[in-house]
Structures are given as C-alpha cells and as structure tokens.
Motif scaffolding. Sequence first.
Motif, PDB file in Angstrom:
ATOM      1  N   GLU A 279       0.842  -1.201   0.000  1.00  0.00           N
ATOM      2  CA  GLU A 279       0.000   0.000   0.000  1.00  0.00           C
ATOM      3  C   GLU A 279       0.882   1.258   0.000  1.00  0.00           C
ATOM      4  N   VAL A 280       1.910   1.251   0.866  1.00  0.00           N
ATOM      5  CA  VAL A 280       2.782   2.431   0.989  1.00  0.00           C
ATOM      6  C   VAL A 280       3.621   2.621  -0.269  1.00  0.00           C
ATOM      7  N   LYS A 281       4.212   1.518  -0.794  1.00  0.00           N
ATOM      8  CA  LYS A 281       5.183   1.649  -1.883  1.00  0.00           C
ATOM      9  C   LYS A 281       4.567   1.568  -3.277  1.00  0.00           C
ATOM     10  N   GLU A 282       3.613   0.640  -3.464  1.00  0.00           N
ATOM     11  CA  GLU A 282       3.073   0.454  -4.822  1.00  0.00           C
ATOM     12  C   GLU A 282       1.905   1.396  -5.114  1.00  0.00           C
ATOM     13  N   VAL A 283       1.103   1.676  -4.080  1.00  0.00           N
ATOM     14  CA  VAL A 283      -0.087   2.498  -4.329  1.00  0.00           C
ATOM     15  C   VAL A 283       0.214   3.980  -4.065  1.00  0.00           C
ATOM     16  N   LYS A 284       0.698   4.268  -2.854  1.00  0.00           N
ATOM     17  CA  LYS A 284       0.913   5.690  -2.504  1.00  0.00           C
ATOM     18  C   LYS A 284       2.256   6.215  -2.990  1.00  0.00           C
ATOM     19  N   GLU A 290       5.845   6.254   6.434  1.00  0.00           N
ATOM     20  CA  GLU A 290       4.389   6.000   6.454  1.00  0.00           C
ATOM     21  C   GLU A 290       4.088   4.585   6.918  1.00  0.00           C
ATOM     22  N   TYR A 291       4.973   3.649   6.556  1.00  0.00           N
ATOM     23  CA  TYR A 291       4.795   2.261   7.027  1.00  0.00           C
ATOM     24  C   TYR A 291       4.912   2.253   8.551  1.00  0.00           C
TER      25      TYR A 291
END
Length: 444
Positions: A279-284, A290-291
């Motif tokens: 979610e943190v790396k691929e999407v946002k 943030e993780y």
Amino acid sequence: MSYVDEVYSMVVEKNPAQPEFHQAVKEVLESLRVVIEANEEAYRKDALLERIVTPERQLLFRVPWVDDNGQVHVNNAFRVQFNSAIGPYKGGLRLHPSVNLGIIKFLGFEQIFKNSLTGLPIGGGKGGSDFDPKGKSDREVMAFCQSFMTELNKYIGADTDVPAGDIGTGAREIGYMFGQYKRIRGVYEGVLTGKGLSYGGSLARTEATGYGLLYLTEEMLKCNGKDIKDKTVVISGSGNVAIYACQKAQQLGAKVVTVSDSTGWVYDPEGIDVALLKEVKEVKRARLTEYAAARKSAEYHEGKGVWTVKCDIALPCATQNELLLEDAKALVANGCFAVAEGANMPTTMDATEYLQQNGVLFCPGKAANAGGVATSALEMSQNSERLSWSFEEVDSKLKNIMVNIFHNLDDAAKKYGMEGNYVAGANIAGFLKVAEAMTAQGIV
Ligand code: NDP
C-alpha cells in the motif's frame, strides 16, 4: 602477464571513469581464471575475452521533455547491446539520477551471464537514463517515456532487443513506452516485457524476481542441510524485488524483519506486513516513514542499518554496493549463515570474500535474481505464440528454472574444484555457454 590480467588492464585503460564496470569485469574474470587458463591459447587467438568485455553496440542519446510548467529538460539516455551470441539482447531500463554509461555497462555485462544461466535463448543488454521519475507527475513521466522511446524504437524489436523494467521503471513507465513504440512503429509485438496484463504481460512477472530469489535460496539451503522455515530474514530495499522476496519468504515460513529505502529503514520484529508495505510503496509511492506510522511494532531509523540486525539469512534487494565489508562483518558476528543477492552486485568484492571465508553460503545476483529475466523470456514466448499461461504455470516454470540454475552453478563449482563457491560456479556456467556460441559463430 596472464590473459585474464591483460584483458582486465585493457578494460580499465579503455573505459576510464567507469568503476562499476571495472568491478563487474574483475569479479567475472577472476573466477573464470581456471577455465580461461585451461583454454588460453584458443581463447587468446580468437580474442574471445576482448570481444566478451566489449559491447557489440552502445547507444547514447538525449531525451528532451517538457515539465508541467512548460520548462524543457534534457536527460542522458543509454542502451548497451552487449552480447547477442545466444539470443536477442535482453535486459532492463534503469531510471535513476545515478545512471551513467559505466553503470549501464556493468549491468549489461552481468546480464550476459545471468541470461545464459537461465537456460533460455536471450542475449545481454541494459539501458536507462539519469531521469528521476520520483516526484514527477504522471504527465511528466509520460512525456519523458514517449521522448525516450521516440529515439530508442529505432534500435529495438521483438527479435532484436527486448528491454524491461529495473529501478525506477515499473508498470507505469513500461506502459507509456509500449504505447509510444506501437504508435511509431505500427506493430503490436512483444518489444518490452513487464507489460500490463491487459496488453500482453505475463502473470507472475511482477512477483518473479523476488519469488525466484526465494526459490533459489530455499534450494541452496536444502542442498546444505538447512531449512528456510522459521528463519529470521533481513531484506534491504522496498521496491519490486524486495516486496515479493518478502512475500515469498513469509509464504515459506520465514520471518522478514527489515526493509529499507534510500532514506531509512524499518525494523519490525513481528514480521513485515506485506499488504501494508505494498500500500505504501506500490499504491501511494510514499516513504517508509508512512509504514512505520501505520504499524505499532515497527521502528523507523534514518540512514543505513539493515545489516546490523541479527538474522539467519540476508537478502540485499536495493542497489549496487550496498553491502560493504563492515556490513559483512556485522552479519557474520550476528550468526547469519546465508546471503543471496536480489539486487545486481549489491555486495562489494571484499565483503563477498569475507562472507565466503567465514562459511556463509553466498549466491550472487546473476544467479539469484535471474527469475525476473527468465520470466520476461516466458513473457516473450507467450507473446510469440499469442497465448497467456496461468499464474501457476508460469510460477512452476520459474521454480524449475531457479532450481536448475542452482544445480548448474553448484555442479560447475564442483567440476572446477571450487565446491561451495557459487560466485565462481555462476560465472563459469554462464560463461561456457556464451563462449561456445561465440566460437561457433565465428569472428563477429
Ligand atoms: P525498485 O525501483 O522497485 O526499488 C529499488 C529499491 O531500492 C527502492 O526501495 C529504493 O529506494 C532502493 N534504492 C535504490 N537506489 C538506492 C540507493 N542508491 N541507496 C539505497 N537504496 C536505494 O527497483 P527493483 O526492486 O526493480 O530493483 C532492485 C534491484 O534489483 C536493482 O539492483 C535491480 O537492478 C535488481 N533487479 C531487478 C529486477 C526486476 O525484475 N525488477 C530483476 C533483476 C535484478 P527509494 O525508493 O528510496 O529510491
């Protein structure tokens, strides 16, 4: 002077200011010494080593593009078509501010042997640009990719040179490049791999490098009487390779406790939450802070530090020269018994030697991360036959390829009296096939 030393000196002299390329050539030639010396006369007469260290073709071009404020920028771009003895050039495109000709040449050179090790018919190449997609809008990235492909399209094709992703080149960039290639050339062909599933991509390509790394690591451990289950793993990086290495390691029952990016690293003693990481790396496309902010058990640290964490297995998956001698010492002191490289040349030569001398099982990137390019070759096969295979079919082929790679390099190391030296085994096994094909094809 021996033939190996002569050729290495020539490389340094003829390719000034390219330390990463020198390093890659030195590492390969050193471990080939015994093979070269056994055939020195024939290789020398055919200038086989001089030809193998010299790219068949090097393309350098400018990429002008316009940002969202109307400002024009110019980036340097490269495609090095290194060796086509066993198939069309194949290798990724790196988009990162550190990219220069020497880095592309080191990667292209390594790619020759890696591609050979897969057992598939692919030659070695690499490319990229010093463009940084980070912090750019989608429109800016598209403008760069279109301009880049406007020049590159003249030199590539499904049967000549098939680029793929690498650092900074993910699904978005490949999509923009493919669209521009099709528009200019007017052909719908598998000219790039790592494509989206809706336009010719292969299932399991996204996962392939990380999964392949773990399939090979599992086999290496098994053949040395060890099991990956319940082991503690440290991983560097948090990009494509790191994320899927983490996922597969956990599926195999190991616990991954670290990931990193270029600004800091995370220690998560309860095990990395892969869904959150994606979610943190691929999407946002956000930072690891943030993780850490979203997960109670995680600690965030600025800078470098992954290799100081106690572990059984270390998997460097970020970039070149990220695991230094002092890191190797820390790993050994903490009981680490296996290192497999997800990234290309992440471990320096002195660190590699230290690990090997201290009994750590060490598998080099050209074998351990070959699952990415192998699955790219499977994508090429599917494109050629205009069919798509299921995830399970591609994944099981990938697993077979990685297990075979390990046995090939293990056998080569044993055959040449260097049992357990997987660096030598990988270089020898990769080299012999290419050398035989080059010899058979005459002086070209
Ligand atoms: P990504 O761009 O997806 O991720 C790279 C990761 O490494 C990011 O976490 C990035 O952090 C970090 N990183 C990059 N440069 C540096 C640096 N100079 N110092 C510290 N951290 C850095 O790339 P990939 O995961 O695709 O590639 C990682 C490595 O694996 C590379 O060496 C690549 O050549 C190799 N490889 C990749 C294959 C593939 O299929 N993708 C196949 C075979 C090898 P940040 O986001 O902060 O920049």
